[in-house]
Design a protein around this motif. Structure first.
Motif, PDB file in Angstrom:
ATOM      1  N   PRO A  49      28.511  20.943  68.565  1.00 36.46           N
ATOM      2  CA  PRO A  49      29.484  20.601  67.639  1.00 36.46           C
ATOM      3  C   PRO A  49      30.996  20.854  68.083  1.00 36.46           C
ATOM      4  O   PRO A  49      31.866  20.381  67.423  1.00 36.46           O
ATOM      5  N   ALA A  50      31.367  21.709  69.211  1.00 28.43           N
ATOM      6  CA  ALA A  50      32.527  21.871  69.539  1.00 28.43           C
ATOM      7  C   ALA A  50      32.855  21.167  70.674  1.00 28.43           C
ATOM      8  O   ALA A  50      31.990  20.723  71.463  1.00 28.43           O
ATOM      9  N   ARG A  51      34.341  20.783  70.891  1.00 31.82           N
ATOM     10  CA  ARG A  51      34.639  19.983  72.006  1.00 31.82           C
ATOM     11  C   ARG A  51      34.791  20.919  73.126  1.00 31.82           C
ATOM     12  O   ARG A  51      34.671  19.942  74.279  1.00 31.82           O
ATOM     13  N   ASP A  52      35.096  22.055  73.213  1.00 31.80           N
ATOM     14  CA  ASP A  52      35.088  22.714  74.521  1.00 31.80           C
ATOM     15  C   ASP A  52      33.946  22.619  75.360  1.00 31.80           C
ATOM     16  O   ASP A  52      32.798  22.697  74.877  1.00 31.80           O
ATOM     17  N   GLY A  53      34.250  22.122  76.716  1.00 32.10           N
ATOM     18  CA  GLY A  53      33.306  21.828  77.756  1.00 32.10           C
ATOM     19  C   GLY A  53      32.756  20.700  77.715  1.00 32.10           C
ATOM     20  O   GLY A  53      31.987  20.437  78.723  1.00 32.10           O
ATOM     21  N   ALA A  54      32.958  19.814  76.640  1.00 27.05           N
ATOM     22  CA  ALA A  54      32.219  18.403  76.466  1.00 27.05           C
ATOM     23  C   ALA A  54      33.087  17.431  77.305  1.00 27.05           C
ATOM     24  O   ALA A  54      34.287  17.342  77.548  1.00 27.05           O
ATOM     25  N   HIS A  55      32.109  16.626  78.050  1.00 29.79           N
ATOM     26  CA  HIS A  55      32.804  15.322  78.714  1.00 29.79           C
ATOM     27  C   HIS A  55      33.102  14.273  77.993  1.00 29.79           C
ATOM     28  O   HIS A  55      34.074  13.537  78.356  1.00 29.79           O
ATOM     29  N   LEU A  56      32.593  14.308  76.922  1.00 29.59           N
ATOM     30  CA  LEU A  56      32.668  13.257  75.735  1.00 29.59           C
ATOM     31  C   LEU A  56      32.920  13.718  74.311  1.00 29.59           C
ATOM     32  O   LEU A  56      31.838  14.516  74.117  1.00 29.59           O
ATOM     33  N   VAL A  57      33.639  13.084  73.361  1.00 20.19           N
ATOM     34  CA  VAL A  57      33.732  13.699  72.436  1.00 20.19           C
ATOM     35  C   VAL A  57      33.609  12.561  71.264  1.00 20.19           C
ATOM     36  O   VAL A  57      34.036  11.632  71.224  1.00 20.19           O
ATOM     37  N   LEU A  58      32.629  12.400  70.431  1.00 18.66           N
ATOM     38  CA  LEU A  58      32.260  11.670  69.347  1.00 18.66           C
ATOM     39  C   LEU A  58      32.937  12.089  68.172  1.00 18.66           C
ATOM     40  O   LEU A  58      33.082  13.244  67.687  1.00 18.66           O
ATOM     41  N   PHE A  59      33.495  10.835  67.580  1.00 23.50           N
ATOM     42  CA  PHE A  59      34.093  11.379  66.075  1.00 23.50           C
ATOM     43  C   PHE A  59      33.976   9.962  65.200  1.00 23.50           C
ATOM     44  O   PHE A  59      34.334   9.050  65.620  1.00 23.50           O
ATOM     45  N   GLY A  60      33.756  10.265  64.028  1.00 22.17           N
ATOM     46  CA  GLY A  60      33.689   9.239  63.039  1.00 22.17           C
ATOM     47  C   GLY A  60      34.983   8.834  62.333  1.00 22.17           C
ATOM     48  O   GLY A  60      35.952   9.580  62.012  1.00 22.17           O
ATOM     49  N   CYS A  61      35.177   7.513  62.208  1.00 20.84           N
ATOM     50  CA  CYS A  61      36.322   6.929  61.493  1.00 20.84           C
ATOM     51  C   CYS A  61      35.886   6.177  60.148  1.00 20.84           C
ATOM     52  O   CYS A  61      35.691   4.921  60.282  1.00 20.84           O
ATOM     53  N   PRO A  62      35.741   6.723  59.163  1.00 19.18           N
ATOM     54  CA  PRO A  62      35.086   6.191  57.949  1.00 19.18           C
ATOM     55  C   PRO A  62      36.386   5.190  57.310  1.00 19.18           C
ATOM     56  O   PRO A  62      36.721   5.983  56.349  1.00 19.18           O
ATOM     57  N   PHE A  63      36.525   4.140  57.540  1.00 22.26           N
ATOM     58  CA  PHE A  63      37.610   3.203  57.116  1.00 22.26           C
ATOM     59  C   PHE A  63      37.237   1.941  57.003  1.00 22.26           C
ATOM     60  O   PHE A  63      36.809   1.563  58.069  1.00 22.26           O
ATOM     61  N   ASP A  64      37.443   0.986  56.230  1.00 17.00           N
ATOM     62  CA  ASP A  64      37.165  -0.213  55.731  1.00 17.00           C
ATOM     63  C   ASP A  64      37.922  -0.940  54.885  1.00 17.00           C
ATOM     64  O   ASP A  64      37.435  -1.880  54.092  1.00 17.00           O
TER      65      ASP A  64
END
Ligand code: MN
Ligand code: MN
Length: 287
Positions: free
Chosen positions: A17-32
């Motif tokens: 769930p947290a960004r620290d230490g991750a090589h890749l960060v997924l996030f949602g862009c709910p917009f249409d």
């Protein structure tokens, strides 16, 4: 601009769930807000996560496992409906922050216009990048019904920044005769008969941003999208194309245009989740 609070839900399969230490960060862009035919891709990010559990963490095509890589899913940006500029600014700001942390931003859409701020942030961090687009459409219009920021103009906007030579479009099968003539003259258009090796060769050792408009898939495989376009690719081929890019220098990616409401079977959402799994593993093959 202060960083907005992200909306946390069920994370994507095996994501921290947290960004620290991750090589890749997924996030949602709910917009249409700029879609031309039928809306609903704002529900894409949550639908992808909700079904991701149905997948295994292991991918036999890549012989890699989500358990072998460190990636985060930080939730959805609270994007304001109807205000494209504000929404794009928020996406760009978060992507830039992730680049600053030497992590790979990965956006889940949402409509394809959201690729613009993601690529803009990637260009700032990697000025010599190239862009690979999987799509049934070129998205190269100057405007759509007089509106300049639209899912139908997104690649034109990117083209205006980096030029046509640094864009490869795979899968377009709908557009005007003039659009096809211009694209073919530049040599940056490939049909669905292209191989993964040809795509990989075009990229070479250049940093690459990969955008997947899921309507590149045939509607028989993926009906859950705003502008379905017959004559598309099957899932296995798309997966092989993406897998062929494992080991490249990925600097960002997105998976856009799932509109789950048009596919009550949820198969489209599962297909989208499996594309996302393949993208995670291919983009982290160096890590
Ligand atoms: Mn499209
Ligand atoms: Mn598109």
């Amino acid at each position: 601009m202060n960083a907005p609070q992200l909306l946390q839900g069920i994370p994507f399969l095996a994501a921290q769930p947290a960004r620290d230490g991750a090589h890749l960060v997924l996030f949602g862009c709910p917009f249409d807000s700029t879609i031309s035919f039928r809306p609903g891709s704002r529900f894409g990010p949550q639908a992808i996560r909700a079904v991701s559990d149905v997948l295994e963490t292991y991918c036999p095509v890549l012989d890699r496992d989500l358990e072998d890589v460190t990636f985060a899913d930080v939730g959805d940006l609270p994007l304001p409906p109807g205000d494209s500029r504000a929404a794009l600014n928020m996406v760009r700001h978060l992507a830039a922050e992730i680049h600053a942390g030497k992590q790979i931003p990965a956006g889940l859409g949402g409509e394809h216009l959201l690729t613009l701020p993601l690529v803009e942030a990637a260009i700032e961090a990697h000025p010599n990048l190239v862009v690979l687009q999987f799509d049934a459409h070129m998205d190269m219009r100057e405007d759509y019904l007089g509106v300049e920021l639209s899912h139908a103009t997104v690649m034109r906007k990117i083209c205006d920044i980096i030029g046509p030579q640094r864009i490869l479009q795979v899968g377009p099968r709908s557009g005007t005769r003039a659009e096809f003539a211009a694209a073919n003259r530049l040599g940056n258009l490939k049909t669905i008969r292209v191989t993964g090796a040809e795509i990989a060769e075009w990229i070479g050792d250049r940093p690459v941003y990969v955008t997947v408009d899921l309507d590149v898939l045939d509607p028989s495989v993926f009906p859950g999208t705003g502008t379905p376009e017959p004559g598309g690719v099957d899932f296995a081929t798309l997966q092989i194309w993406i897998a062929a890019l494992a080991g490249k220098q990925w600097v960002g990616w997105d998976v856009m245009e799932l509109s789950p409401v048009y596919d009550p079977t949820q198969v489209s959402a599962v297909v989208a989740a499996k594309v996302v799994r393949t993208m995670i593993l291919a983009s982290l093959a160096r890590n």
